[in-house]
Structures are given as C-alpha cells and as structure tokens.
Design an enzyme around this catalytic site. Structure first.
Site, PDB file in Angstrom:
ATOM      1  N   ALA A  16     104.440  79.205 130.369  1.00 38.10           N
ATOM      2  CA  ALA A  16     105.771  79.449 130.939  1.00 38.10           C
ATOM      3  C   ALA A  16     106.603  78.189 130.784  1.00 38.10           C
ATOM      4  O   ALA A  16     106.059  77.074 130.752  1.00 38.10           O
ATOM      5  CB  ALA A  16     105.629  79.793 132.412  1.00 38.10           C
ATOM      6  N   GLY A  56     100.490  80.919 130.368  1.00 42.44           N
ATOM      7  CA  GLY A  56     101.028  82.247 130.056  1.00 42.44           C
ATOM      8  C   GLY A  56     100.919  82.589 128.571  1.00 42.44           C
ATOM      9  O   GLY A  56     100.885  83.771 128.212  1.00 42.44           O
ATOM     10  N   GLU A  81      97.538  83.936 128.272  1.00 42.67           N
ATOM     11  CA  GLU A  81      97.499  85.249 128.932  1.00 42.67           C
ATOM     12  C   GLU A  81      98.162  86.319 128.066  1.00 42.67           C
ATOM     13  O   GLU A  81      97.685  87.453 127.995  1.00 42.67           O
ATOM     14  CB  GLU A  81      98.158  85.147 130.312  1.00 42.67           C
ATOM     15  CG  GLU A  81      97.341  84.238 131.218  1.00 42.67           C
ATOM     16  CD  GLU A  81      98.007  83.967 132.543  1.00 42.67           C
ATOM     17  OE1 GLU A  81      98.969  83.171 132.560  1.00 42.67           O
ATOM     18  OE2 GLU A  81      97.586  84.545 133.552  1.00 42.67           O
ATOM     19  N   GLU A  88      97.052  76.063 134.730  1.00 47.86           N
ATOM     20  CA  GLU A  88      97.841  76.331 135.941  1.00 47.86           C
ATOM     21  C   GLU A  88      97.323  75.557 137.146  1.00 47.86           C
ATOM     22  O   GLU A  88      98.112  75.101 137.976  1.00 47.86           O
ATOM     23  CB  GLU A  88      97.846  77.842 136.250  1.00 47.86           C
ATOM     24  CG  GLU A  88      98.718  78.683 135.328  1.00 47.86           C
ATOM     25  CD  GLU A  88      97.991  79.193 134.098  1.00 47.86           C
ATOM     26  OE1 GLU A  88      96.904  78.661 133.759  1.00 47.86           O
ATOM     27  OE2 GLU A  88      98.503  80.138 133.476  1.00 47.86           O
TER      28      GLU A  88
HETATM   29  N1  CO8 Z   1     107.428  74.227 129.630  1.00 47.29           N
HETATM   30  C1  CO8 Z   1     108.511  73.528 129.280  1.00 47.29           C
HETATM   31  N2  CO8 Z   1     108.490  72.508 128.389  1.00 47.29           N
HETATM   32  C2  CO8 Z   1     107.292  72.206 127.844  1.00 47.29           C
HETATM   33  C3  CO8 Z   1     106.118  72.892 128.168  1.00 47.29           C
HETATM   34  C4  CO8 Z   1     106.209  73.955 129.110  1.00 47.29           C
HETATM   35  N3  CO8 Z   1     105.154  74.710 129.460  1.00 47.29           N
HETATM   36  N4  CO8 Z   1     105.096  72.354 127.482  1.00 47.29           N
HETATM   37  C5  CO8 Z   1     105.629  71.376 126.740  1.00 47.29           C
HETATM   38  N5  CO8 Z   1     106.941  71.266 126.951  1.00 47.29           N
HETATM   39  C6  CO8 Z   1     107.896  70.324 126.350  1.00 47.29           C
HETATM   40  C7  CO8 Z   1     107.704  68.941 126.929  1.00 47.29           C
HETATM   41  O1  CO8 Z   1     108.414  68.833 128.154  1.00 47.29           O
HETATM   42  C8  CO8 Z   1     108.294  68.088 125.835  1.00 47.29           C
HETATM   43  O2  CO8 Z   1     109.694  68.132 125.914  1.00 47.29           O
HETATM   44  P1  CO8 Z   1     110.569  66.781 125.670  1.00 47.29           P
HETATM   45  O3  CO8 Z   1     110.283  66.402 124.237  1.00 47.29           O
HETATM   46  O4  CO8 Z   1     111.961  67.241 125.897  1.00 47.29           O
HETATM   47  O5  CO8 Z   1     110.057  65.776 126.638  1.00 47.29           O
HETATM   48  C9  CO8 Z   1     107.898  68.843 124.571  1.00 47.29           C
HETATM   49  O6  CO8 Z   1     107.598  70.176 124.973  1.00 47.29           O
HETATM   50  C10 CO8 Z   1     106.666  68.267 123.903  1.00 47.29           C
HETATM   51  O7  CO8 Z   1     105.647  68.194 124.873  1.00 47.29           O
HETATM   52  P2  CO8 Z   1     104.798  66.845 125.154  1.00 47.29           P
HETATM   53  O8  CO8 Z   1     105.616  65.649 124.858  1.00 47.29           O
HETATM   54  O9  CO8 Z   1     104.209  66.967 126.516  1.00 47.29           O
HETATM   55  O10 CO8 Z   1     103.677  66.995 124.025  1.00 47.29           O
HETATM   56  P3  CO8 Z   1     102.190  66.436 124.043  1.00 47.29           P
HETATM   57  O11 CO8 Z   1     101.631  66.676 122.682  1.00 47.29           O
HETATM   58  O12 CO8 Z   1     102.131  65.082 124.623  1.00 47.29           O
HETATM   59  O13 CO8 Z   1     101.420  67.416 125.101  1.00 47.29           O
HETATM   60  C11 CO8 Z   1     100.807  69.527 126.047  1.00 47.29           C
HETATM   61  C12 CO8 Z   1     101.272  68.757 124.809  1.00 47.29           C
HETATM   62  C13 CO8 Z   1      99.390  69.069 126.445  1.00 47.29           C
HETATM   63  C14 CO8 Z   1     100.778  70.994 125.713  1.00 47.29           C
HETATM   64  C15 CO8 Z   1     101.775  69.225 127.237  1.00 47.29           C
HETATM   65  O14 CO8 Z   1     103.108  69.424 126.788  1.00 47.29           O
HETATM   66  C16 CO8 Z   1     101.559  70.106 128.438  1.00 47.29           C
HETATM   67  O15 CO8 Z   1     100.621  69.900 129.183  1.00 47.29           O
HETATM   68  N6  CO8 Z   1     102.434  71.106 128.628  1.00 47.29           N
HETATM   69  C17 CO8 Z   1     102.366  71.984 129.782  1.00 47.29           C
HETATM   70  C18 CO8 Z   1     101.370  73.088 129.546  1.00 47.29           C
HETATM   71  C19 CO8 Z   1     101.208  73.945 130.774  1.00 47.29           C
HETATM   72  O16 CO8 Z   1     100.935  73.471 131.868  1.00 47.29           O
HETATM   73  N7  CO8 Z   1     101.325  75.273 130.593  1.00 47.29           N
HETATM   74  C20 CO8 Z   1     101.174  76.225 131.671  1.00 47.29           C
HETATM   75  C21 CO8 Z   1     102.479  76.504 132.310  1.00 47.29           C
HETATM   76  S1  CO8 Z   1     102.321  77.529 133.757  1.00 47.29           S
HETATM   77  C22 CO8 Z   1     102.128  79.084 133.130  1.00 47.29           C
HETATM   78  O17 CO8 Z   1     102.138  79.301 131.947  1.00 47.29           O
HETATM   79  C23 CO8 Z   1     101.929  80.169 134.128  1.00 47.29           C
HETATM   80  C24 CO8 Z   1     101.988  81.536 133.504  1.00 47.29           C
HETATM   81  C25 CO8 Z   1     101.780  82.640 134.516  1.00 47.29           C
HETATM   82  C26 CO8 Z   1     102.818  82.633 135.539  1.00 47.29           C
HETATM   83  C27 CO8 Z   1     103.038  83.941 136.188  1.00 47.29           C
HETATM   84  C28 CO8 Z   1     103.776  83.774 137.515  1.00 47.29           C
HETATM   85  C29 CO8 Z   1     105.291  83.782 137.445  1.00 47.29           C
END
Ligand code: CO8
Length: 256
Positions: A65, A109, A112, A132
């Site tokens: 998400a 997500g 999922e 999550e």
């Molecule tokens: N949402 C928004 N932006 C994101 C996300 C995300 N999930 N993941 C990455 N980005 C963005 C980063 O903010 C970054 O943006 P910017 O360049 O502007 O700073 C860009 O993408 C690149 O990311 P990173 O610099 O962090 O890249 P890395 O290679 O260092 O790391 C990772 C990659 C490990 C994937 C890291 O970005 C990360 O941990 N991302 C979050 C992943 C996450 O936690 N996903 C789960 C989200 S919760 C969810 O999906 C719930 C679903 C079910 C919900 C149902 C109820 C409503």
C-alpha cells in the site's frame, strides 16, 4: 483511468502493469481502482484468455500500500476498507486466470494481491514479505487467510510475525511461487505460460478456476466441482476436446 496502471491487450492475453516505479509501484487508491477496472474489463472480454499482472521497472513488482496515502488518511472504517481493497476479491473471482509476474519487491498488499492471483512467477531477484508487522498493522488484504493456505500455518505465522523478507528460491520452496526464472527471461517465459493457458478451452479454464478458488469447505467444494464438471462435460468444448483426441487432431474450442 490515469497512468498509474497501464492496460494493454496482446492477442488473447491481457496485460496490467502497475506504473508507479518511483514509489516502487506502491498502490494508492487510484491504482487499486484502476486494477479493479482492468480485471473487470478483461474478465468480461471473451477474447482475453489469460491476464498477466506486473509492475513497471526492474526494482519492484508492488511494494504494498502507498504509505504516504496511509499517513495522510484519517480514521478508516470497515466499509471504506472493504471498498478500497475490493481488488483482491476481483482478482480471485475474475473468470480469466491471472498470472502475477514478479520482478523485485513483492511486499505487503503487493504480496496479498499476488496471492489473490492464480499463478505467481518470479525472477531470481524477486523479494517477498509481509512487513505490516513492522508498521504496527496486519496483512489486511487477505494475507492472514491466503498465506497459510499457500505455505501452511507455521510458515505463514513466521513470515507475518517477523516481517522477514525472503528471496525467490525460498518463496519457491515455500510454495508461494510456481516458477523462478532469470530476470532477462521472465517476460518471455511468462508470456509462453500465459499463451499455453490461453490456448486451452476457456469454458473449462474458467470453471477450473471457479471450482478451485471458491473457498468452500471440502464437501461443498466437491459438490461444486461435480456441478461444474457436468457443465464442462456437456459443453460443446467438452465434446469437441474428446472428439479431437479420438480423431487425432487439434481441438477447435469456442468457449461454449
Ligand atoms: N508506499 C509509499 N512509498 C514507498 C513505499 C510504500 N509502500 N515503498 C517504497 N516507497 C518509496 C520510498 O518512500 C522512496 O521514495 P523517495 O525516493 O521519494 O524517498 C522510494 O519508494 C524508494 O524506496 P526506498 O528508498 O525505501 O528504497 P530501498 O531500496 O532503500 O528499500 C524497500 C526498498 C525495502 C521496499 C523499502 O522501500 C520499504 O520497506 N518500503 C515499504 C514496504 C512496506 O512496508 N510495504 C507494506 C505496506 S503496508 C501494506 O501493504 C498493507 C496492505 C493491506 C492493508 C489493508 C488495510 C487497509
């Protein structure tokens, strides 16, 4: 539809590409709506026999998400959430088989949604996880239900409770994905797989998916399977398939 999702048709194959590579294809509300629209459109298009879902760029399939959107939103109520994440239900119930083609991050997500698809194939550099728990939430788009069905309760709980990321080899061993291919072969081999499915009798592929994905208890599921078998057996595709085998020729299916 904006450009968060690119939708195209290539012969009998529908392609749906999440296109937010700068955000690692994290899905916001508009993305989820566009995915629903694409699956519904392809699901009712009799020319489309298989769908490939993927993410743009080499780094990520879908990183879950959009957390920026999460942070900006206020309280979430149940009806709103169901509406927002309806996409996984649409994927699971779309009559057309859907293959998730995974390169890079497949998280939260994104994982999922991939699990709501029918087959999952990945490149060697794919990474999977339900992170999550690290955000203080739970996999709320079907993860607590679909992951245990794929990998068993013990492995599912371990992945969901630790938020650990696993590589493609481990995901294959766990049964999350069907195949792992080198990144430079992923597109071609996925297309081959989709074409193989698309060449089959669509009347029957739809019913195989429906019977397998209906989530019923065993007895009800077996009864449903028998009903669908009777439909297939009596269909013109069913008659044609058996006749073609006996006549040693290629079958000509017409989805009826
Ligand atoms: N949402 C928004 N932006 C994101 C996300 C995300 N999930 N993941 C990455 N980005 C963005 C980063 O903010 C970054 O943006 P910017 O360049 O502007 O700073 C860009 O993408 C690149 O990311 P990173 O610099 O962090 O890249 P890395 O290679 O260092 O790391 C990772 C990659 C490990 C994937 C890291 O970005 C990360 O941990 N991302 C979050 C992943 C996450 O936690 N996903 C789960 C989200 S919760 C969810 O999906 C719930 C679903 C079910 C919900 C149902 C109820 C409503």
């Amino acid at each position: 539809m904006g450009n968060e999702v690119i939708v195209s048709k290539d012969g009998n194959i529908g392609r749906v590409t999440v296109n937010r590579p700068k955000q690692l294809n994290a899905m916001n509300s508009a993305t989820r709506n566009a995915i629903v629209e694409a699956f519904e459109q392809f699901g009712s298009d009799s020319d489309v026999r298989a769908i490939i879902l993927t993410g743009a760029g080499e780094k990520s399939f879908i990183a879950g998400a959009d957390l920026a959107e999460f942070a900006a939103s206020g309280e979430l109520d149940l009806a709103e959430m169901r509406n927002e994440w309806y996409m996984t239900e649409v994927a699971a119930t779309c009559p057309t088989p859907i293959i998730a083609m995974i390169d890079g991050f497949c998280l939260g997500g994104g994982m999922e949604l991939a699990m709501a698809c029918d087959l999952r194939v990945a490149s060697e550099r794919a990474r999977f996880g339900q992170p999550e728990i690290n955000l203080g939430i739970l996999p709320g788009a079907g993860g607590t239900q679909r992951l245990p069905r794929l990998v068993g309760e013990g492995r599912a709980l371990e992945l969901m409770l630790t938020g650990r990321m696993i590589d493609a080899a481990e995901a294959e061993r766990y049964g999350i994905i069907n195949f792992v291919w080198p990144a430079d072969e992923l597109e071609a081999r996925t297309t081959e797989l989709a074409e193989q499915i698309a060449s089959k009798a669509a009347f029957a592929t739809e019913r195989i998916k429906h019977a397998t994905r209906n989530g019923m208890p065993l007895e009800d599921g077996l009864q449903k399977e028998q009903e669908l078998f009777v439909e297939c057996f009596n269909s013109s595709d069913g008659k044609e398939g058996v006749a073609a085998f006996l006549e040693k020729r290629k079958a000509r299916f017409n989805r009826s």
